[in-house]
Motif scaffolding. Structure first.
Motif, PDB file in Angstrom:
ATOM      1  N   VAL A   1       2.033   6.781  -1.160  1.00  0.00           N
ATOM      2  CA  VAL A   1       1.659   5.592  -2.274  1.00  0.00           C
ATOM      3  C   VAL A   1       2.348   6.133  -3.516  1.00  0.00           C
ATOM      4  O   VAL A   1       2.124   7.210  -4.097  1.00  0.00           O
ATOM      5  N   PRO A   2       3.182   5.154  -3.839  1.00  0.00           N
ATOM      6  CA  PRO A   2       4.312   5.621  -4.968  1.00  0.00           C
ATOM      7  C   PRO A   2       3.393   5.241  -6.417  1.00  0.00           C
ATOM      8  O   PRO A   2       2.925   4.221  -6.589  1.00  0.00           O
ATOM      9  N   HIS A   3       4.079   6.123  -7.286  1.00  0.00           N
ATOM     10  CA  HIS A   3       3.848   5.519  -8.780  1.00  0.00           C
ATOM     11  C   HIS A   3       5.072   5.300  -9.411  1.00  0.00           C
ATOM     12  O   HIS A   3       5.037   4.774 -10.685  1.00  0.00           O
TER      13      HIS A   3
ATOM     14  N   VAL B   1      11.656   7.217  -4.075  1.00  0.00           N
ATOM     15  CA  VAL B   1      10.225   7.105  -3.999  1.00  0.00           C
ATOM     16  C   VAL B   1       9.600   8.228  -4.503  1.00  0.00           C
ATOM     17  O   VAL B   1       9.668   9.241  -3.924  1.00  0.00           O
ATOM     18  N   CYS B   2       8.658   8.124  -5.413  1.00  0.00           N
ATOM     19  CA  CYS B   2       7.905   9.330  -6.007  1.00  0.00           C
ATOM     20  C   CYS B   2       6.412   8.872  -5.797  1.00  0.00           C
ATOM     21  O   CYS B   2       6.053   7.755  -6.413  1.00  0.00           O
ATOM     22  N   GLY B   3       5.518   9.645  -5.260  1.00  0.00           N
ATOM     23  CA  GLY B   3       4.210   9.546  -5.166  1.00  0.00           C
ATOM     24  C   GLY B   3       3.398  10.515  -4.398  1.00  0.00           C
ATOM     25  O   GLY B   3       3.760  11.766  -4.493  1.00  0.00           O
TER      26      GLY B   3
ATOM     27  N   LYS C   1       0.862  -1.106  -0.004  1.00  0.00           N
ATOM     28  CA  LYS C   1       0.084   0.049   0.162  1.00  0.00           C
ATOM     29  C   LYS C   1       0.934   1.416   0.070  1.00  0.00           C
ATOM     30  O   LYS C   1       0.424   2.261  -0.279  1.00  0.00           O
ATOM     31  N   GLY C   2       2.140   1.122   0.621  1.00  0.00           N
ATOM     32  CA  GLY C   2       2.940   2.374   0.557  1.00  0.00           C
ATOM     33  C   GLY C   2       3.796   2.326   1.850  1.00  0.00           C
ATOM     34  O   GLY C   2       4.120   1.575   2.686  1.00  0.00           O
TER      35      GLY C   2
END
Length: 213
Positions: free
Chosen positions: A178-180, A108-110, A71-72
């Protein structure tokens, strides 16, 4: 001070190849984090949290990762802090894990989702009591005239809660990132580093590609 332009070292510990990748990034992240813990490095869960305010000004600080899953990534903070104010205006966020001694980095990017009060309270109860009290004593990111004033506020809160539990402050919360996309970086000889980027597509499936160093 000697010239810093010549401070450098080569990276020779390991490599990262397609055969080392997992179907989704969290399994690889867990493996790398366990490697850091097994190596007995200090602050293995320390990460840089980067936010951007409504004027477009980026800001960074170090916080501790407290949980992660598919989930993140989870962290906690004072909801009156600068990072919380930034995230209220702009929920986009970046995390960075600087595991330099293992010649590794993870980016991490989100975007963030605020945690529920139940989730926040459950974690708050696990904190040492002095840390719980410190949450009351500090109006995070606000100016203060001296350390003595902060200590006085801490001792006041300590006395207030001396004979009972410390309740969850109304201004204390947490976020799930929450990463994309998640990038894994492994140092390589001659600056030929290994970089792999996981990106979630529109179907929610993680795709990977190698990046130039």
């Amino acid at each position: 001070m000697r010239s810093i332009s010549n401070i450098r070292r080569d990276y020779t510990q390991a490599g990262l190849d397609t055969k080392d990748l997992t179907l989704e990034p969290f399994a690889l992240f867990e493996r790398w984090l366990q490697n850091v813990i097994d190596a007995d490095l200090k602050d293995p869960t320390a990460m840089t949290v980067a936010t951007v305010d409504k004027s477009g000004q980026p800001s960074q600080r170090i916080v501790l990762l407290k949980d992660f899953s598919e989930k993140g990534f989870v962290f906690y903070t004072n909801t009156g802090s600068r990072k919380a104010q930034d995230l209220a205006d702009n929920p986009k966020i970046s995390l960075h894990f600087p595991w330099h001694l293992l010649e590794r980095q993870v980016k991490v990017c989100g975007s963030v989702q605020p945690l529920t009060k139940t989730e926040v309270a459950k974690y708050f109860l696990t904190r040492p009591k002095p840390s719980q009290i410190a949450a009351y004593a500090s109006s995070q990111s606000r100016p203060i005239s001296s350390k003595q004033v902060l200590l006085a506020k801490f001792n006041e809160a300590k006395a207030k809660f001396a004979n009972g539990d410390v309740p969850l402050p109304s201004f204390w919360g947490g976020y799930r990132v929450v990463p994309h996309e998640i990038e894994f970086w492994q140092g390589g000889e001659h600056r030929l580093h290994d970089r792999f980027l996981y990106t979630k597509n529109q179907q929610g499936i993680w795709e990977t590609k190698r990046l130039m160093p």
